[in-house]
Design a protein around this motif. Structure first.
Motif, mmCIF file in Angstrom:
data_model
loop_
_atom_site.group_PDB
_atom_site.id
_atom_site.type_symbol
_atom_site.label_atom_id
_atom_site.label_comp_id
_atom_site.label_asym_id
_atom_site.label_seq_id
_atom_site.Cartn_x
_atom_site.Cartn_y
_atom_site.Cartn_z
ATOM 1 N N SER A 287 6.996 -3.933 4.561
ATOM 2 C CA SER A 287 5.561 -3.944 4.231
ATOM 3 C C SER A 287 4.877 -2.782 4.937
ATOM 4 C CB SER A 287 4.910 -5.217 4.778
ATOM 5 O OG SER A 287 5.142 -6.309 3.962
ATOM 6 N N ALA A 288 3.611 -2.606 4.641
ATOM 7 C CA ALA A 288 2.782 -1.636 5.371
ATOM 8 C C ALA A 288 2.442 -2.238 6.733
ATOM 9 C CB ALA A 288 1.509 -1.381 4.581
ATOM 10 N N LYS B 245 -5.385 -3.829 9.004
ATOM 11 C CA LYS B 245 -4.186 -3.743 8.178
ATOM 12 C C LYS B 245 -4.213 -2.410 7.413
ATOM 13 C CE LYS B 245 -1.950 -7.344 5.660
ATOM 14 N NZ LYS B 245 -1.860 -8.353 4.724
ATOM 15 N N THR C 133 -3.029 -1.603 4.536
ATOM 16 C CA THR C 133 -3.400 -1.760 3.113
ATOM 17 C C THR C 133 -4.929 -1.853 2.967
ATOM 18 O OG1 THR C 133 -1.337 -2.967 2.838
ATOM 19 C CG2 THR C 133 -2.867 -3.051 0.992
ATOM 20 N N GLU D 14 3.249 0.942 2.087
ATOM 21 C CA GLU D 14 4.645 0.537 2.042
ATOM 22 C C GLU D 14 5.546 1.773 1.925
ATOM 23 O OE1 GLU D 14 2.340 -1.492 1.143
ATOM 24 O OE2 GLU D 14 3.041 -3.419 1.869
ATOM 25 N N PHE E 68 6.140 -4.221 -2.428
ATOM 26 C CA PHE E 68 4.781 -4.298 -2.964
ATOM 27 C C PHE E 68 4.504 -3.573 -4.279
ATOM 28 C CE2 PHE E 68 0.046 -3.337 -1.851
ATOM 29 C CZ PHE E 68 -0.387 -4.499 -2.465
ATOM 30 N N ARG F 134 -1.612 -9.127 -3.582
ATOM 31 C CA ARG F 134 -1.487 -8.997 -2.129
ATOM 32 C C ARG F 134 -0.347 -9.875 -1.595
ATOM 33 N NH1 ARG F 134 -5.744 -6.470 0.658
ATOM 34 N NH2 ARG F 134 -4.162 -6.304 2.277
ATOM 35 N N GLY F 135 0.335 -9.363 -0.615
ATOM 36 C CA GLY F 135 1.494 -10.089 -0.068
ATOM 37 C C GLY F 135 2.742 -9.903 -0.912
ATOM 38 N N GLY F 136 2.678 -8.961 -1.861
ATOM 39 C CA GLY F 136 3.735 -8.818 -2.871
ATOM 40 C C GLY F 136 5.050 -8.237 -2.379
ATOM 41 N N SER F 137 5.127 -7.790 -1.128
ATOM 42 C CA SER F 137 6.425 -7.278 -0.647
ATOM 43 C C SER F 137 7.481 -8.383 -0.637
ATOM 44 C CB SER F 137 6.295 -6.700 0.766
ATOM 45 O OG SER F 137 5.412 -5.614 0.742
HETATM 46 N N1 ASP Z 1 0.721 -4.666 2.271
HETATM 47 C C1 ASP Z 1 0.452 -5.535 1.165
HETATM 48 C C2 ASP Z 1 -0.656 -6.506 1.552
HETATM 49 O O1 ASP Z 1 -1.263 -6.360 2.590
HETATM 50 C C3 ASP Z 1 1.667 -6.198 0.652
HETATM 51 C C4 ASP Z 1 2.451 -6.995 1.657
HETATM 52 O O2 ASP Z 1 2.258 -6.889 2.856
HETATM 53 O O3 ASP Z 1 3.310 -7.755 1.240
HETATM 54 O O4 ASP Z 1 -0.974 -7.395 0.790
#
Ligand code: ASP
Length: 445
Positions: A42-43, A52, A54, A118, A172, A186-189
């Protein structure tokens, strides 16, 4: 975990990539087991004094929209990656950063901009551990409408990854047929990791995060909640939709389909085994209940109509109205003359509820229709509840002994969970009572 296991895909989340110390820790984890071959990152996430990455990239995009450049916001991105100290020469670092900034300004594409977190994480981490970097654009495919293309992705991943034994891959995002970058939600990694695990027939997908595993109850309500050692995907699905989530919900499907076990682990406590999730758990642990979960943000659409059971099209008409308004319901308990829809607030606002009630009245002429608020659901979840007597009795006793009224009760034939509807004001008490009864030290189950 068995060190001889052949092929592990690991995903490291934002907190694992947040600073030099955590990245160092990630490198140690990867090197500790040669089976950890494909590493999805992830980032960099939030730290004590940094946002963060992102979220900063979203600000960069906003600035580009307003002014055509991200001169004000991009320096924070440079600062964050410089702090990671991944051993790349200053000249290469500066060139890469200038390139990325220029590409972002030129593209003016939201998904492209937010995906660069990412991209850079993977690029630098690959450099640090000496693994090849493979751009997710080469692996993860979207169609021209922005939908994920599972078949093409699988083909691309298989072709590209069979040439490389090890790689670091950004999470991601992917690319559509026109070459444009497309990001997951979001959170797609987590999704990227599970797609890659499926494509390389991984023996295991490790999802490294900043918690010790999945807990048996919400620790804000039950501080003594413990990490669940093993559970099935079905249990995880039930617990996760009621709040016990550490994974993006779309990440589970590829793993379930390919029967790949998932291990949720803590980067900062790699000595702990975390939670192992499999399609089937064979163990001697016959505890009836694995976890307790629940949620508050649900309302009930209650419809009463005499003879509802005998009129074939009534429920269909209600369902069509809900579908038309894009309302998702999670459960639909019914009786002879009544039906209840449990609907998350996020899916039906009060205004929309009023509109829907009017449409249902016009269509089916109910005897009574209303929306019940201040409602919460609590659930006991466990694979070992199947064909076991006395579990519901124990649940109801625990609630009644704490003077909690049950407003609704649901159990399906799978017998994997029992859900009780209670007053929202008794939500926390209900969770505590159920934990005490089934998982507390003196529960005896
Ligand atoms: N960096 C992206 C987010 O903050 C994806 C991830 O972390 O999975 O949503």
């Amino acid at each position: 975990m068995n060190k001889n296991m052949g092929n592990i895909v690991c995903k490291f989340g934002g907190t694992s990539m947040a600073d030099e110390k955590s990245v160092e820790q990630v490198a140690k984890i990867v090197k500790a087991n040669p089976a950890r071959r494909y590493i999805v990152v992830s980032a960099p996430g939030k730290t004590k004094d940094c946002q963060k990455v992102t979220d900063v990239l979203i600000e960069c995009y906003g600035e580009i929209q307003r002014t055509g450049t991200c001169n004000e916001t991009f320096p924070e991105i440079i600062r964050r990656y410089r702090l990671l100290n991944c051993g790349i020469s200053s000249e290469r670092f500066n060139n890469l950063m200038s390139d990325i900034k220029l590409q972002m300004e030129k593209s003016r594409n939201y998904d492209f901009c937010i995906s660069r977190g990412e991209y850079l994480s993977a690029y630098f981490f690959a450099e640090k551990i000496g693994y090849p970097f493979i751009d997710a654009a080469e692996l993860v495919c979207f169609n021209r409408f922005g939908g994920f293309d599972a078949m093409r992705t699988d083909k691309c991943c298989r072709q590209r990854l069979k040439e490389v034994k090890r790689a670091v891959i950004p999470g991601f995002y992917g690319q559509d047929e026109t070459g444009a970058i497309v990001a997951f939600s979001r959170g797609g990694s987590d999704i990227s990791g599970s797609i890659i695990a499926q494509a390389v027939n991984a023996d295991l997908y490790e999802n490294w995060t900043d918690v010790d595993g999945i807990l048996s109850a919400d620790p804000r309500i039950v501080p003594q909640a413990r990490v669940i050692e093993k559970m099935t995907y079905s249990e995880l699905r039930e617990l996760a939709y009621l709040g016990a989530s550490v994974m993006h919900s779309d990440a589970l499907q590829p793993l379930i389909k390919a029967k790949i076990p998932l291990n949720v682990r803590n980067t900062f406590h790699p000595e702990k085994a975390g939670t192992l999730i499999c399609s089937l758990v064979k163990d001697s642990n016959k505890q009836a209940v694995t976890g307790i979960a629940g949620k508050k943000d649900v309302r009930i659409l209650f419809i009463h109509k005499l003879g509802l059971n005998a009129q074939k099209s009534v429920v269909r008409k209600v369902l069509s109205i809900l579908e038309y308004h894009d309302v998702i319901f999670e459960h639909m308990p019914s009786s002879l003359d009544a039906v209840n829809f449990l609907i998350p607030y996020s899916s039906m606002s009060s205004e929309l509820a009023e509109k829907i009630i009017e449409e249902i009245k016009a269509e089916i002429h109910p005897d009574n229709i209303k929306v019940l608020d201040n409602f919460a659901i609590v659930s006991i979840v466990g694979r070992n509840m199947y064909q076991r007597m006395g579990v519901a009795a124990k649940m109801l006793t625990a609630l009644s002994e704490n003077r909690i009224n049950i407003r609704l009760l649901i159990q399906g034939c799978r017998e994997i969970n029992i859900i009780a509807g209670v007053d929202e004001s008794r939500y926390e008490d209900s969770i505590k009572a159920l934990y005490q009864a089934f998982l507390g030290d003196s529960s005896g189950s």
